[in-house]
Design a protein around this motif. Structure first.
Motif, PDB file in Angstrom:
ATOM      1  N   VAL A 132     119.849  -1.201  42.774  1.00 53.56           N
ATOM      2  CA  VAL A 132     119.647   0.047  43.518  1.00 53.56           C
ATOM      3  C   VAL A 132     119.229   1.160  42.566  1.00 53.56           C
ATOM      4  CG1 VAL A 132     120.767   1.822  44.889  1.00 53.56           C
ATOM      5  CG2 VAL A 132     121.201  -0.586  45.386  1.00 53.56           C
ATOM      6  N   GLN A 133     119.892   1.250  41.419  1.00 55.08           N
ATOM      7  CA  GLN A 133     119.542   2.273  40.443  1.00 55.08           C
ATOM      8  C   GLN A 133     118.141   2.054  39.887  1.00 55.08           C
ATOM      9  OE1 GLN A 133     122.920   1.644  37.833  1.00 55.08           O
ATOM     10  NE2 GLN A 133     123.917   3.509  38.562  1.00 55.08           N
ATOM     11  N   PHE A 134     117.807   0.796  39.644  1.00 49.21           N
ATOM     12  CA  PHE A 134     116.514   0.459  39.055  1.00 49.21           C
ATOM     13  C   PHE A 134     115.364   0.919  39.947  1.00 49.21           C
ATOM     14  CE2 PHE A 134     113.139  -2.853  38.836  1.00 49.21           C
ATOM     15  CZ  PHE A 134     112.649  -2.543  37.584  1.00 49.21           C
ATOM     16  N   TYR A 135     115.477   0.626  41.234  1.00 47.50           N
ATOM     17  CA  TYR A 135     114.396   0.958  42.158  1.00 47.50           C
ATOM     18  C   TYR A 135     114.549   2.345  42.774  1.00 47.50           C
ATOM     19  CZ  TYR A 135     113.304  -3.960  41.744  1.00 47.50           C
ATOM     20  OH  TYR A 135     112.994  -5.187  41.252  1.00 47.50           O
ATOM     21  N   GLY A 136     115.626   3.031  42.438  1.00 45.94           N
ATOM     22  CA  GLY A 136     115.907   4.317  43.060  1.00 45.94           C
ATOM     23  C   GLY A 136     114.791   5.337  42.954  1.00 45.94           C
ATOM     24  N   GLU A 149     116.526  14.394  49.518  1.00 48.16           N
ATOM     25  CA  GLU A 149     116.955  15.439  48.584  1.00 48.16           C
ATOM     26  C   GLU A 149     118.387  15.221  48.104  1.00 48.16           C
ATOM     27  OE1 GLU A 149     115.050  17.630  47.139  1.00 48.16           O
ATOM     28  OE2 GLU A 149     113.403  16.693  48.252  1.00 48.16           O
ATOM     29  N   THR A 150     119.262  14.797  49.021  1.00 48.16           N
ATOM     30  CA  THR A 150     120.646  14.510  48.634  1.00 48.16           C
ATOM     31  C   THR A 150     120.687  13.397  47.602  1.00 48.16           C
ATOM     32  OG1 THR A 150     121.490  15.164  50.801  1.00 48.16           O
ATOM     33  CG2 THR A 150     122.899  13.739  49.473  1.00 48.16           C
ATOM     34  N   TYR A 151     119.919  12.346  47.826  1.00 38.59           N
ATOM     35  CA  TYR A 151     119.920  11.212  46.913  1.00 38.59           C
ATOM     36  C   TYR A 151     119.350  11.572  45.545  1.00 38.59           C
ATOM     37  CZ  TYR A 151     121.090   8.126  50.838  1.00 38.59           C
ATOM     38  OH  TYR A 151     121.709   7.501  51.893  1.00 38.59           O
ATOM     39  N   ARG A 152     118.401  12.486  45.514  1.00 40.66           N
ATOM     40  CA  ARG A 152     117.833  12.890  44.225  1.00 40.66           C
ATOM     41  C   ARG A 152     118.896  13.556  43.347  1.00 40.66           C
ATOM     42  NH1 ARG A 152     112.810  14.405  47.044  1.00 40.66           N
ATOM     43  NH2 ARG A 152     111.142  13.036  46.318  1.00 40.66           N
ATOM     44  N   ASN A 153     119.823  14.279  43.983  1.00 39.77           N
ATOM     45  CA  ASN A 153     120.822  15.044  43.243  1.00 39.77           C
ATOM     46  C   ASN A 153     122.173  14.352  43.132  1.00 39.77           C
ATOM     47  OD1 ASN A 153     119.032  17.317  42.941  1.00 39.77           O
ATOM     48  ND2 ASN A 153     119.437  17.846  45.075  1.00 39.77           N
ATOM     49  N   ASP A 154     122.344  13.242  43.839  1.00 40.73           N
ATOM     50  CA  ASP A 154     123.645  12.556  43.846  1.00 40.73           C
ATOM     51  C   ASP A 154     123.422  11.051  43.758  1.00 40.73           C
ATOM     52  OD1 ASP A 154     126.188  11.581  44.236  1.00 40.73           O
ATOM     53  OD2 ASP A 154     126.665  12.943  45.888  1.00 40.73           O
ATOM     54  N   PRO A 155     123.319  10.507  42.528  1.00 38.99           N
ATOM     55  CA  PRO A 155     123.067   9.065  42.359  1.00 38.99           C
ATOM     56  C   PRO A 155     124.117   8.190  43.032  1.00 38.99           C
ATOM     57  CG  PRO A 155     122.752  10.241  40.287  1.00 38.99           C
ATOM     58  CD  PRO A 155     123.371  11.212  41.237  1.00 38.99           C
ATOM     59  N   ASP A 156     125.382   8.612  43.006  1.00 41.47           N
ATOM     60  CA  ASP A 156     126.431   7.803  43.623  1.00 41.47           C
ATOM     61  C   ASP A 156     126.227   7.704  45.139  1.00 41.47           C
ATOM     62  OD1 ASP A 156     127.680   7.252  41.225  1.00 41.47           O
ATOM     63  OD2 ASP A 156     129.040   8.971  41.359  1.00 41.47           O
ATOM     64  N   ALA A 157     125.828   8.818  45.746  1.00 40.91           N
ATOM     65  CA  ALA A 157     125.566   8.804  47.185  1.00 40.91           C
ATOM     66  C   ALA A 157     124.379   7.910  47.499  1.00 40.91           C
ATOM     67  CB  ALA A 157     125.305  10.225  47.685  1.00 40.91           C
ATOM     68  N   PHE A 158     123.407   7.908  46.605  1.00 44.22           N
ATOM     69  CA  PHE A 158     122.222   7.059  46.777  1.00 44.22           C
ATOM     70  C   PHE A 158     122.607   5.587  46.772  1.00 44.22           C
ATOM     71  CE2 PHE A 158     118.616   4.737  44.878  1.00 44.22           C
ATOM     72  CZ  PHE A 158     117.671   4.983  45.863  1.00 44.22           C
ATOM     73  N   VAL A 159     123.410   5.195  45.782  1.00 47.66           N
ATOM     74  CA  VAL A 159     123.850   3.807  45.682  1.00 47.66           C
ATOM     75  C   VAL A 159     124.658   3.411  46.910  1.00 47.66           C
ATOM     76  CG1 VAL A 159     125.309   2.208  44.391  1.00 47.66           C
ATOM     77  CG2 VAL A 159     123.810   3.775  43.161  1.00 47.66           C
TER      78      VAL A 159
END
Length: 213
Positions: free
Chosen positions: A101-105, A45-55
């Protein structure tokens, strides 16, 4: 079919991480591909709302055991990398990592962990510092997908150099796309780096087309 494409994308990015220098290539793939999915499941859920945190989250897992520098040089090929400055190479490496990372996110965030099986060692690689690791993933619908990791030993540690998913050689795919981008931009490397996101998007469409056949 949408689920199949998501699984293919998930396999590509689920590269091994947190490896120990004494681990075998199979152990690296098995232990750390699971770690990727554990990190995603814990922060979905955090990654869905925060792309920078996901990367950042995935980079922390992948960076120690993915030979991004080697991959970038291979994608560029000697023809282009030998004329690139150190600053250009570093910028491409960083751009390459983030764009992947963004592509496959989105696919990763939607993918639910399946049954992962790393197959026994094979003898396809004749060199002691190279290894091929085969993996099978069984989806919830029972469909089985295959991936093969090309591993290289750097300073005693096994790192990922390439991956083939369902017969699609990802390194070769990006190498071809890079060469086409250089031709389209009249060998302007900075322009290619600046627009690498569009190159990745084109590769995504290629993957979708090939996996839907």
């Amino acid at each position: 079919m949408r689920a199949a494409i998501q699984l293919v994308l998930a396999l590509i990015i689920s590269m091994p991480a947190l490896a120990q220098a004494t681990a075998t290539p199979q152990q690296v793939v098995d232990d750390t591909s699971r770690k990727v999915m554990e990190v995603l499941d814990a922060n979905r859920e955090t990654y869905r709302n925060d792309p920078d945190a996901f990367v950042q989250g995935l980079d922390e897992v992948l960076n120690p055991v993915v030979d991004f520098e080697g991959i970038a040089s291979s994608v560029m090929t000697v023809r282009y990398s030998r004329s690139a400055s150190d600053a250009q190479m570093q910028r491409f490496i960083e751009t390459f990592k983030r764009s992947m990372v963004q592509f496959y996110g989105n696919a990763l965030l939607e993918f639910k962990s399946g049954e992962i099986t790393v197959l026994p060692p094979n003898s396809r690689e004749p060199r002691p510092d190279r290894a091929s690791v085969d993996m099978q993933v069984k989806a919830n619908d029972g469909q089985i997908y295959t991936a093969t990791y090309t591993m290289t030993q750097i300073d005693g540690q096994w790192k990922v150099r390439n991956v083939i998913v369902e017969g699609i050689n990802i390194g070769l795919l990006f190498r071809d796309q890079f060469a086409q981008a250089m031709k389209a931009n009249r060998n302007d490397l900075d322009a290619v780096i600046d627009n690498w996101g569009s190159v990745v998007a084109k590769s995504r469409e290629t993957v979708k087309e090939e996996t839907s056949q």
